[in-house]
Design an enzyme around this catalytic site. Structure first.
Site, PDB file in Angstrom:
ATOM      1  N   ASP A 129       0.768  -1.145   0.237  1.00 29.22           N
ATOM      2  CA  ASP A 129      -0.036   0.560  -0.003  1.00 29.22           C
ATOM      3  C   ASP A 129       0.996   1.124   0.307  1.00 29.22           C
ATOM      4  O   ASP A 129       2.408   1.177   0.260  1.00 29.22           O
ATOM      5  CB  ASP A 129      -0.613   0.013   0.992  1.00 29.22           C
ATOM      6  N   LYS A 151      -4.147   2.465  -2.228  1.00 21.88           N
ATOM      7  CA  LYS A 151      -5.123   3.838  -2.525  1.00 21.88           C
ATOM      8  C   LYS A 151      -5.042   4.973  -2.329  1.00 21.88           C
ATOM      9  O   LYS A 151      -4.854   5.203  -0.839  1.00 21.88           O
ATOM     10  CB  LYS A 151      -6.097   2.829  -1.190  1.00 21.88           C
ATOM     11  N   MET A 266      -9.045   8.255   9.841  1.00 25.78           N
ATOM     12  CA  MET A 266     -10.210   8.690   8.228  1.00 25.78           C
ATOM     13  C   MET A 266     -11.372   9.636   8.989  1.00 25.78           C
ATOM     14  O   MET A 266     -12.187  10.007   7.586  1.00 25.78           O
ATOM     15  CB  MET A 266     -10.559   7.299   7.499  1.00 25.78           C
TER      16      MET A 266
HETATM   17  N1  SAH Z   1      -4.247  -0.122   8.731  1.00 21.78           N
HETATM   18  C1  SAH Z   1      -3.529   1.465   9.625  1.00 21.78           C
HETATM   19  C2  SAH Z   1      -4.939   2.018   9.355  1.00 21.78           C
HETATM   20  C3  SAH Z   1      -5.886   2.117   7.702  1.00 21.78           C
HETATM   21  S1  SAH Z   1      -6.618   3.697   7.549  1.00 21.78           S
HETATM   22  C4  SAH Z   1      -3.911   1.202  11.160  1.00 21.78           C
HETATM   23  O1  SAH Z   1      -3.922   0.643  11.506  1.00 21.78           O
HETATM   24  O2  SAH Z   1      -2.761   2.738  11.195  1.00 21.78           O
HETATM   25  C5  SAH Z   1      -5.812   4.940   6.967  1.00 21.78           C
HETATM   26  C6  SAH Z   1      -6.174   5.893   7.898  1.00 21.78           C
HETATM   27  O3  SAH Z   1      -4.848   5.572   9.037  1.00 21.78           O
HETATM   28  C7  SAH Z   1      -5.485   7.090   7.777  1.00 21.78           C
HETATM   29  O4  SAH Z   1      -6.417   7.944   7.048  1.00 21.78           O
HETATM   30  C8  SAH Z   1      -4.692   8.266   8.993  1.00 21.78           C
HETATM   31  O5  SAH Z   1      -6.391   9.085  10.148  1.00 21.78           O
HETATM   32  C9  SAH Z   1      -4.189   7.348   9.102  1.00 21.78           C
HETATM   33  N2  SAH Z   1      -2.720   6.933   9.589  1.00 21.78           N
HETATM   34  C10 SAH Z   1      -2.073   6.127   8.807  1.00 21.78           C
HETATM   35  N3  SAH Z   1      -0.735   6.428   8.366  1.00 21.78           N
HETATM   36  C11 SAH Z   1      -0.954   7.545   9.153  1.00 21.78           C
HETATM   37  C12 SAH Z   1       0.064   8.434   9.300  1.00 21.78           C
HETATM   38  N4  SAH Z   1       1.908   8.163   9.266  1.00 21.78           N
HETATM   39  N5  SAH Z   1      -0.046  10.367  10.507  1.00 21.78           N
HETATM   40  C13 SAH Z   1      -1.144  10.023  10.666  1.00 21.78           C
HETATM   41  N6  SAH Z   1      -2.069   9.054  10.281  1.00 21.78           N
HETATM   42  C14 SAH Z   1      -2.174   7.878  10.011  1.00 21.78           C
END
Ligand code: SAH
Length: 339
Positions: A129, A151, A266
């Site tokens: 991803d 995505k 999100m």
């Molecule tokens: N599986 C991921 C979440 C996926 S959904 C996890 O456990 O982190 C994607 C969301 O994750 C983004 O919209 C944001 O809200 C958050 N996110 C992922 N990476 C991030 C980062 N480096 N900094 C801040 N938010 C992050």
């Protein structure tokens, strides 16, 4: 008696007696257990560290001194600290194909786990991803196939069915497939769907947990999600649909009353509607809040404001996904470093 050399020796399924336990006996026992050994510690006198290991069923304890009879009862006998324990044996290269769902953490290579790195080092194919720690893929050999299925928000994406098919087909061809995700695969990561697709296709699948951005982003901004006397828990919710959207099944009013720290993923586009709903349901408008953008990667920053102002501040500061919003008194708990 000469001490056995453990180099190259597989300890899986072996019985090991550790005698003369020293100050690092806990490390020795943990390392032996993680190599698959069944461990017994020989004690001359009682030892609180060994008692704790025994309570946690990591090691059995026998009392007394080392005798020829005792030595004969174990596959391996070693004095504590006499030898380092080998790491688990590598998987043979003719192993059948498999899929490993690897949580890659929030994006910084340093926040990958050791198991995640091991899985990547053994991979034939990596399906990744865009929010995964893509930088580490640069270190893979040229023979490793890297497939990007990221995505882009509101942009191009590979349909989930296509991703599932990619995973299954490559594993069926006998390849070791790593599905690399941002954060943890089972936190808004569709890891469950991919697991089911593999299981239904009869493909071996396992998961390597990752550091979720839900935990990493607040921590990197100096926000403890729990703090004694302030809150006894936290809730992680998706804000990808607004509270009044018919597709929303989050009980925001219950969350507003819960006393829990709220961690919203999100939720940038819907933050105005979410904060309004929380306040309407009784949450104090002056509850501290923060939005952390790009946690652990270039451009990390945090915007802090009261609950009734965080959506506006986030917008005026131009914060964009990926970002996590935290709501609760814990936001203001720690003094900011350097102030
Ligand atoms: N599986 C991921 C979440 C996926 S959904 C996890 O456990 O982190 C994607 C969301 O994750 C983004 O919209 C944001 O809200 C958050 N996110 C992922 N990476 C991030 C980062 N480096 N900094 C801040 N938010 C992050």
């Amino acid at each position: 008696m000469s001490e056995p050399s453990l180099a190259g020796l597989s300890l899986a399924g072996r019985t090991v007696l550790v005698h003369s336990p020293g100050p690092r006996v806990a490390e020795t026992v943990h390392a032996l257990v993680s190599s698959g050994a069944t461990v017994t510690v020989l004690l001359a006198a009682s030892d609180p560290i060994v008692s704790d290991l025994a309570d946690r069923r990591l090691a059995a304890v026998v009392h007394g001194s080392l005798t020829a009879q005792l030595i004969g009862e174990y596959d391996v006998v070693l004095r504590d600290g006499a030898a380092s324990v080998p790491s688990p044996a590598p998987v043979p290269s003719d192993a059948p194909g498999e899929v490993v769902l690897v949580g890659g953490g929030p994006g910084a290579p340093g926040l990958l786990t050791v198991d995640a790195v091991r899985a990547l080092e053994r991979a034939d194919v990596v399906v990744t991803d865009r929010l995964a720690p893509v930088a580490v893929l640069d270190r893979l050999g040229p023979e490793v196939e890297v497939i990007h299925v990221g995505k882009i928000p509101r942009g191009e994406s590979t349909p989930q069915e296509t991703i599932n098919r990619l995973l299954v087909e490559h594993a069926r061809a006998g390849l070791r497939v790593v599905r690399l995700k941002g954060g943890d695969s089972f936190v808004f990561g569709r890891g469950g769907e991919e697991w089911i697709a593999c299981a239904q296709a009869g493909v071996s699948v396992r998961v390597v947990p990752g550091v979720s951005s839900a935990l990493a982003a607040p921590a990197l901004a100096g926000i403890p999600l729990t703090h004694r006397s302030l809150t006894q828990g936290f809730a992680v919710v998706s804000g990808h649909v607004a509270p009044d959207d018919p597709r929303s099944d989050v009980d925001w009013a219950a969350l507003a009353r819960s006393g829990l720290t709220l961690v919203i993923l999100m939720g940038i586009a819907t933050l105005e509607a979410i904060t309004r709903t929380l306040i309407d349901a009784g949450m104090s408008p002056d509850t501290p809040a923060a939005t952390i953008e790009n946690a652990a990667v270039t451009g990390q920053r945090a915007v802090r404001a009261r609950l009734d102002a965080i959506a506006k501040s986030t917008q005026s500061e131009g914060v964009r996904a990926p970002a996590v919003t935290v709501v609760g008194p814990v936001v203001d708990t720690l003094p900011e470093v350097g102030k």
